[in-house]
Structure formats: structure tokens, C-alpha cells
Design a protein around this motif. Structure first.
Motif, PDB file in Angstrom:
ATOM      1  N   PHE A  42       3.653  -0.638   3.036  1.00  0.00           N
ATOM      2  CA  PHE A  42       2.286  -1.164   2.914  1.00  0.00           C
ATOM      3  C   PHE A  42       1.642  -0.329   1.811  1.00  0.00           C
ATOM      4  N   THR A  43       1.470  -0.898   0.631  1.00  0.00           N
ATOM      5  CA  THR A  43       1.037  -0.081  -0.507  1.00  0.00           C
ATOM      6  C   THR A  43      -0.460   0.181  -0.566  1.00  0.00           C
ATOM      7  N   GLY A  44      -1.276  -0.747  -0.026  1.00  0.00           N
ATOM      8  CA  GLY A  44      -2.723  -0.563  -0.169  1.00  0.00           C
ATOM      9  C   GLY A  44      -3.501  -1.062   1.037  1.00  0.00           C
ATOM     10  N   ILE A  89      -3.836  -5.006   5.490  1.00  0.00           N
ATOM     11  CA  ILE A  89      -3.368  -4.511   4.197  1.00  0.00           C
ATOM     12  C   ILE A  89      -3.959  -5.386   3.096  1.00  0.00           C
ATOM     13  N   GLU A  90      -3.943  -4.912   1.861  1.00  0.00           N
ATOM     14  CA  GLU A  90      -4.527  -5.740   0.808  1.00  0.00           C
ATOM     15  C   GLU A  90      -3.511  -6.786   0.339  1.00  0.00           C
ATOM     16  N   PRO A  91      -3.996  -7.878  -0.283  1.00  0.00           N
ATOM     17  CA  PRO A  91      -3.081  -8.958  -0.681  1.00  0.00           C
ATOM     18  C   PRO A  91      -1.884  -8.464  -1.501  1.00  0.00           C
ATOM     19  N   THR A  92      -2.104  -7.517  -2.422  1.00  0.00           N
ATOM     20  CA  THR A  92      -0.973  -7.017  -3.218  1.00  0.00           C
ATOM     21  C   THR A  92       0.090  -6.388  -2.317  1.00  0.00           C
ATOM     22  N   ALA A  93      -0.347  -5.709  -1.278  1.00  0.00           N
ATOM     23  CA  ALA A  93       0.612  -5.075  -0.365  1.00  0.00           C
ATOM     24  C   ALA A  93       1.427  -6.119   0.393  1.00  0.00           C
ATOM     25  N   LEU A  95      10.342  -3.248  -2.466  1.00  0.00           N
ATOM     26  CA  LEU A  95       9.086  -2.721  -3.008  1.00  0.00           C
ATOM     27  C   LEU A  95       8.381  -3.719  -3.910  1.00  0.00           C
ATOM     28  N   PRO A  96       7.041  -3.744  -3.860  1.00  0.00           N
ATOM     29  CA  PRO A  96       6.315  -4.588  -4.822  1.00  0.00           C
ATOM     30  C   PRO A  96       6.357  -3.888  -6.184  1.00  0.00           C
ATOM     31  N   VAL A  97       6.435  -4.663  -7.251  1.00  0.00           N
ATOM     32  CA  VAL A  97       6.522  -4.041  -8.578  1.00  0.00           C
ATOM     33  C   VAL A  97       5.545  -4.655  -9.570  1.00  0.00           C
ATOM     34  N   GLY A  98       4.737  -3.792 -10.174  1.00  0.00           N
ATOM     35  CA  GLY A  98       3.863  -4.186 -11.274  1.00  0.00           C
ATOM     36  C   GLY A  98       4.269  -3.346 -12.470  1.00  0.00           C
ATOM     37  N   ASN A  99       3.743  -2.129 -12.539  1.00  0.00           N
ATOM     38  CA  ASN A  99       4.173  -1.179 -13.572  1.00  0.00           C
ATOM     39  C   ASN A  99       5.400  -0.372 -13.136  1.00  0.00           C
ATOM     40  N   GLY A 100       5.774  -0.521 -11.886  1.00  0.00           N
ATOM     41  CA  GLY A 100       7.000   0.123 -11.408  1.00  0.00           C
ATOM     42  C   GLY A 100       6.879   1.601 -11.085  1.00  0.00           C
ATOM     43  N   THR A 101       5.662   2.114 -10.880  1.00  0.00           N
ATOM     44  CA  THR A 101       5.566   3.557 -10.626  1.00  0.00           C
ATOM     45  C   THR A 101       6.092   3.931  -9.238  1.00  0.00           C
ATOM     46  N   LEU A 102       5.995   3.020  -8.269  1.00  0.00           N
ATOM     47  CA  LEU A 102       6.566   3.324  -6.950  1.00  0.00           C
ATOM     48  C   LEU A 102       8.085   3.160  -7.008  1.00  0.00           C
ATOM     49  N   LEU A 103       8.533   2.083  -7.640  1.00  0.00           N
ATOM     50  CA  LEU A 103       9.979   1.838  -7.719  1.00  0.00           C
ATOM     51  C   LEU A 103      10.681   2.948  -8.509  1.00  0.00           C
ATOM     52  N   GLU A 138      -3.555  -8.799  -7.253  1.00  0.00           N
ATOM     53  CA  GLU A 138      -4.068  -8.236  -8.516  1.00  0.00           C
ATOM     54  C   GLU A 138      -3.364  -6.937  -8.911  1.00  0.00           C
ATOM     55  N   GLY A 139      -2.874  -6.198  -7.923  1.00  0.00           N
ATOM     56  CA  GLY A 139      -2.238  -4.901  -8.210  1.00  0.00           C
ATOM     57  C   GLY A 139      -0.867  -4.999  -8.868  1.00  0.00           C
ATOM     58  N   VAL A 140      -0.267  -6.185  -8.875  1.00  0.00           N
ATOM     59  CA  VAL A 140       1.023  -6.329  -9.568  1.00  0.00           C
ATOM     60  C   VAL A 140       0.940  -7.343 -10.711  1.00  0.00           C
ATOM     61  N   THR A 141      -0.289  -7.600 -11.176  1.00  0.00           N
ATOM     62  CA  THR A 141      -0.448  -8.518 -12.303  1.00  0.00           C
ATOM     63  C   THR A 141      -0.234  -7.750 -13.606  1.00  0.00           C
ATOM     64  N   GLY A 170      -7.113  -1.146 -10.533  1.00  0.00           N
ATOM     65  CA  GLY A 170      -8.038  -0.760  -9.471  1.00  0.00           C
ATOM     66  C   GLY A 170      -7.606   0.477  -8.697  1.00  0.00           C
ATOM     67  N   ASN A 171      -6.461   0.390  -8.028  1.00  0.00           N
ATOM     68  CA  ASN A 171      -6.074   1.481  -7.129  1.00  0.00           C
ATOM     69  C   ASN A 171      -5.702   2.775  -7.845  1.00  0.00           C
ATOM     70  N   ALA A 172      -4.999   2.672  -8.950  1.00  0.00           N
ATOM     71  CA  ALA A 172      -4.648   3.898  -9.678  1.00  0.00           C
ATOM     72  C   ALA A 172      -5.928   4.521 -10.226  1.00  0.00           C
ATOM     73  N   SER A 229      -4.298   4.009  -1.126  1.00  0.00           N
ATOM     74  CA  SER A 229      -3.056   3.470  -1.689  1.00  0.00           C
ATOM     75  C   SER A 229      -2.105   4.609  -2.046  1.00  0.00           C
ATOM     76  N   PHE A 230      -0.833   4.246  -2.260  1.00  0.00           N
ATOM     77  CA  PHE A 230       0.188   5.245  -2.582  1.00  0.00           C
ATOM     78  C   PHE A 230      -0.070   5.952  -3.914  1.00  0.00           C
ATOM     79  N   LYS A 231      -0.987   5.411  -4.735  1.00  0.00           N
ATOM     80  CA  LYS A 231      -1.258   5.993  -6.045  1.00  0.00           C
ATOM     81  C   LYS A 231      -1.704   7.452  -5.951  1.00  0.00           C
ATOM     82  N   ASP A 232      -2.170   7.867  -4.765  1.00  0.00           N
ATOM     83  CA  ASP A 232      -2.574   9.267  -4.583  1.00  0.00           C
ATOM     84  C   ASP A 232      -1.414  10.230  -4.817  1.00  0.00           C
TER      85      ASP A 232
HETATM   86  C1  LIG Z   1      -0.226  -0.236  -7.914  1.00  0.00           C
HETATM   87  C2  LIG Z   1       0.051  -1.064  -6.735  1.00  0.00           C
HETATM   88  C3  LIG Z   1       1.247  -1.764  -6.585  1.00  0.00           C
HETATM   89  C4  LIG Z   1       2.289  -1.815  -7.654  1.00  0.00           C
HETATM   90  O1  LIG Z   1       2.762  -0.569  -8.037  1.00  0.00           O
HETATM   91  P1  LIG Z   1       3.352  -0.334  -9.490  1.00  0.00           P
HETATM   92  O2  LIG Z   1       3.481   1.097  -9.592  1.00  0.00           O
HETATM   93  O3  LIG Z   1       2.380  -0.904 -10.483  1.00  0.00           O
HETATM   94  O4  LIG Z   1       4.639  -1.092  -9.544  1.00  0.00           O
HETATM   95  C5  LIG Z   1       1.474  -2.458  -5.411  1.00  0.00           C
HETATM   96  N1  LIG Z   1       0.542  -2.495  -4.436  1.00  0.00           N
HETATM   97  C6  LIG Z   1      -0.630  -1.855  -4.551  1.00  0.00           C
HETATM   98  C7  LIG Z   1      -1.610  -1.951  -3.434  1.00  0.00           C
HETATM   99  C8  LIG Z   1      -0.909  -1.113  -5.704  1.00  0.00           C
HETATM  100  O5  LIG Z   1      -2.072  -0.480  -5.808  1.00  0.00           O
END
Ligand SMILES: *Cc1c(COP(=O)(O)O)cnc(C)c1O
Ligand SMILES: [Zn+2]
Length: 390
Positions: A371-373, A343-347, A234-242, A297-300, A137-139, A110-113
Motif C-alpha cells: 500500500f504505497t499511499g 488507500i489512495e487510488p495510485t496505491a 509494485l506500482p511503477v511511475g518513476n520506479g523509485t520503489l522498484l 496520479e502518482g504513476v502518471t 504530490g507525495n514525493a 507514503s513510502f517516499k519518506d
Molecule cells: C510515488 C508513488 C508511486 C510510484 O512510485 P515510483 O517511485 O514513481 O515508481 C506509487 N504510489 C504512490 C502512492 C506514490 O506516491
């Protein structure tokens, strides 16, 4: 071109990195091992140095090619698995061309790297031996991998609903895994208690993480011939990518490399859409949001720590928020599988958001999504979701 006068102080300026409180304006040295202000406020990193395009040609194709822009002092502290410079691939969505940045192709999937690489480099620089992180999970997997590489002990808190593969992944890197019942917020609270005894490396609080995710913007600009797209979906949960994208594109513009900001379009799952709701209501913070369980689950995230900054970034760029349903997410997953992408469902939230965006916006816009994950992290779950049709 009109001649521009360069102020003397600029010529004399030295490289400056500072931690700045977003609430009270207090400043701290980047060598202070803190993750929030004494007033409780969120910190940002201010960093004045930037890379020069002409220096890039000879550098490795990873995110550290933008070395000067990354706020880590000594090269010897860099913790890198050669991550980044992921492909920017043109795909057809409903007969329209869209670029997708393949961020699922990172070492941990995932992009969290991006964030974890800079965060753990900073942890090494601060000579911290033990960290705590909370994640859906991914972070957690990313921080665990880079902590292993740095030789740093780490404890990862995850909500109970986190998928099995991600739990295994975190443990395999040698991290201590703590499962917390309740919501994503309960998990964060448990991590904060543990952080009283070690450094809190939570990716939504820690500002160094965003100076890793900002390289996402640099790469897109470079891959597009040093220009910015019209829209970034972009998908947004905590917004670290955005927020990383916002910081990166702002810096590119401030340094005269690109001419404009892309419109930031944040996509949330309809079942957990606090930012969408606040945006619609004209609010600049999020309030209590009754999140329902979603396959994404990654944007919950019911109450993102950096909500104010996220809403501000989206408004400043003329963007907006959209939501997607569980059915739309599943449809997008299937569509990508038929194209050969797992890709994973969150992506798939971003793919569904992009599909929606295309139906409402200009034909000639250059659109970039992501594709985030990686789907291998959730292969069993994906199989259950799509098996009737496949
Ligand atoms: C973390 C994550 C997101 C959301 O990113 P945020 O930084 O929380 O907005 C989207 N997709 C995947 C696969 C993630 O792991
Ligand atoms: Zn403060």
C-alpha cells in the motif's frame, strides 16, 4: 560448506562510497554537490559497507536500523522522523494469501519518506541550504517535511492536476509550491530550470533517494525471517520503489543473507504505461508515450528518467509488467475499503495488479505487494469514485 578464501584486499578494504555515472563510468566523490554527471548521465551511489544481522536486535524499529548500509557519513547529519519498519500484513485476495507492506503509514503518508529521509540527510551533509524538487504530490510532501526538519529551504514543483490535499500538505510543511500546467514532464522541466540556482533534489534523478527506498527490501526480508519472497508486485511511475527494492534485494543476496532475487512485477495504469509498452516491444528505453489522464496520479509518468534501469531490473529477475484499467483500480479501492484499508487510488494500482497476478500464477508462491499511499490524501476524490456503491 566448502571453505572460501577471502582475498587480502577485501580484508584491508575501507568503507567506500562513490558516485558512478551510468553512461560514461566517471566517478565522483560523494561529497560533490552534483546530481548528474558532467556528460549528462544519471548517477548511482556505490556503497561498500553493510549491516550485520546480529547487530540489529538492540536497534530501534525504523529504517535507520540498517545504518551501515545507508550512504550518509556522520550520524549527526541524519534527518529522521522515526520512519520505517512498516507492518507486513497478510491479507486474503480472491482466497489467496498475499502480504501487503503498509507503506501508507509513514509520517507523510507514503513510502517516499524512505527516500526523503536519506536525501535530506545527504543534503545536510553537503551543507546545502536550498533545494528544488518536482513531484506529482507525495514525493513533494515527503521532501517538504524532511526539509522542514533539516531547516532547508525548498521549492516544490507539481503538475496542475495534483490533488488539493497534497498541495495543502506541501505548503503546510513550509515549502514554496509551484504549480505547472501541462504534463508531469513539463513540471520536471520547470524544476530543472529553477535548479540552476539551487541543488536539484529530484527523487527520480537523485541517487541517494534510492538508498532510502532500498530499506523497503531489507525490512521485507527481515520480516520474512531473512528470506526473499517469490514475487514482489509494485506500482511503477518513476520506479523509485522498484529500483530501491532491486538494489536492496541485490545487496542482501550479494552479502549472503538471502539466496535469491524476487521476481519484480511492475504494474502501470493502462492509460499511462510506457514501461509496459517498452517491455513488450523488447526495447530497453521508453520513447514518446501519449499519456492519458488517470485516477492513479502518482504513476502518471510518460517518460521515466531511469527507464533503462527499471526495464533491466525487471528482466534480470524474470519479472514482467502488467497494466490495470481505471475500473480495476476503482474495484480494488472498494475491495480494500471493505477490508478496512483506506488507500489512495495510485496505491490501488498495486492491489489491482496483484489480483491479476494471482489469476495467472502458481498457487504456492509467496507474494508481497504494497500500500504505497494513504487514502486520507485523496479522501474527497475517493468518495466521488465510490459513492454510488457505498
Ligand atoms: C510515488 C508513488 C508511486 C510510484 O512510485 P515510483 O517511485 O514513481 O515508481 C506509487 N504510489 C504512490 C502512492 C506514490 O506516491
Ligand atoms: Zn557521465
Amino acid at each position: 560448506m566448502p571453505e572460501r578464501s577471502v582475498p587480502v584486499y577485501y580484508l584491508l578494504s575501507i568503507i567506500m562510497t562513490e558516485l558512478l555515472c551510468t553512461e560514461c563510468g566517471a566517478k565522483y566523490s560523494p561529497s560533490s554537490p552534483i546530481w548528474k554527471c558532467e556528460c549528462g548521465g544519471l548517477l548511482d551511489v556505490e556503497h561498500s559497507e553493510f549491516f550485520k544481522i546480529r547487530d540489529l536486535a538492540d536497534r530501534d524499529c525504523n529504517m535507520w536500523r540498517y545504518r551501515e548500509a545507508i550512504p550518509v557519513d556522520a550520524d549527526s547529519n541524519i534527518i529522521s522522523l522515526d520512519e520505517g519498519f512498516t507492518p507486513l500484513t497478510k491479507l486474503q485476495i480472491n482466497n489467496r494469501e498475499v502480504y501487503f507492506k503498509q507503506e501508507h503509514l509513514f509520517p507523510t503518508g507514503s513510502f517516499k519518506d524512505r527516500g526523503a529521509s536519506v536525501l535530506l540527510s545527504k543534503v545536510k551533509e553537503l551543507e546545502i541550504g536550498k533545494i528544488v524538487e518536482d513531484s506529482s504530490g507525495n514525493a513533494g510532501a515527503a521532501v517538504a517535511a524532511y526539509a522542514a526538519s533539516a531547516g532547508v529551504e525548498c521549492k516544490i514543483f507539481v503538475p496542475e492536476y495534483t490533488g488539493e490535499a497534497k498541495l495543502a500538505q506541501i505548503k503546510l510543511y513550509g515549502a514554496e509550491l509551484m504549480r505547472v500546467s501541462g504534463s508531469r514532464e513539463d513540471t520536471a522541466a520547470a524544476a530543472l530550470v529553477a535548479a540552476e540556482e539551487s541543488y536539484y533534489a529530484g527523487h527520480s534523478w537523485n541517487p541517494f533517494f534510492l538508498h532510502g527506498t532500498k530499506t523497503f527490501a531489507y525490512e521485507i526480508a527481515e520480516q520474512l525471517g531473512w528470506s526473499a519472497p517469490d514475487a514482489l508486485v509494485l506500482p511503477v511511475g518513476n520506479g523509485t520503489l522498484l529500483l530501491g527494492a532491486y538494489i536492496g534485494f541485490s545487496e542482501l543476496q550479494n552479502h549472503g543473507i538471502t539466496e535469491r532475487m524476487p521476481k519484480l512485477v511492475g504494474v502501470q495504469a493502462e492509460r499511462c504505461a510506457p514501461l509496459y509498452k517498452s517491455f513488450r516491444e523488447g526495447s530497453d528505453v521508453t520513447d514518446y508515450y501519449n499519456a492519458k489522464k488517470t485516477i492513479a496520479e502518482g504513476v502518471t509518468v510518460a517518460n521515466p528518467v531511469r527507464a533503462r534501469q527499471i526495464l533491466d531490473a525487471v528482466r534480470t529477475t524474470g519479472g514482467f509488467f502488467a497494466t490495470v484499467t481505471e475500473e480495476e483500480i476503482t474495484e480494488s479501492l472498494k475491495k480494500m475499503l471493505k477490508t478496512g484499508y483506506l488507500i489512495e487510488p495510485t496505491a490501488a494500482v498495486a492491489v489491482a495488479g496483484t489480483t491479476k497476478y494471482l489469476s495467472q500464477h502458481h498457487e504456492d508462491e509467496l507474494i508481497v505487494s504494497v500500500f504505497t499511499g494513504h487514502g486520507l490524501k485523496a479522501a474527497g476524490k475517493i468518495h466521488k469514485l465510490v459513492k454510488e456503491e457505498i
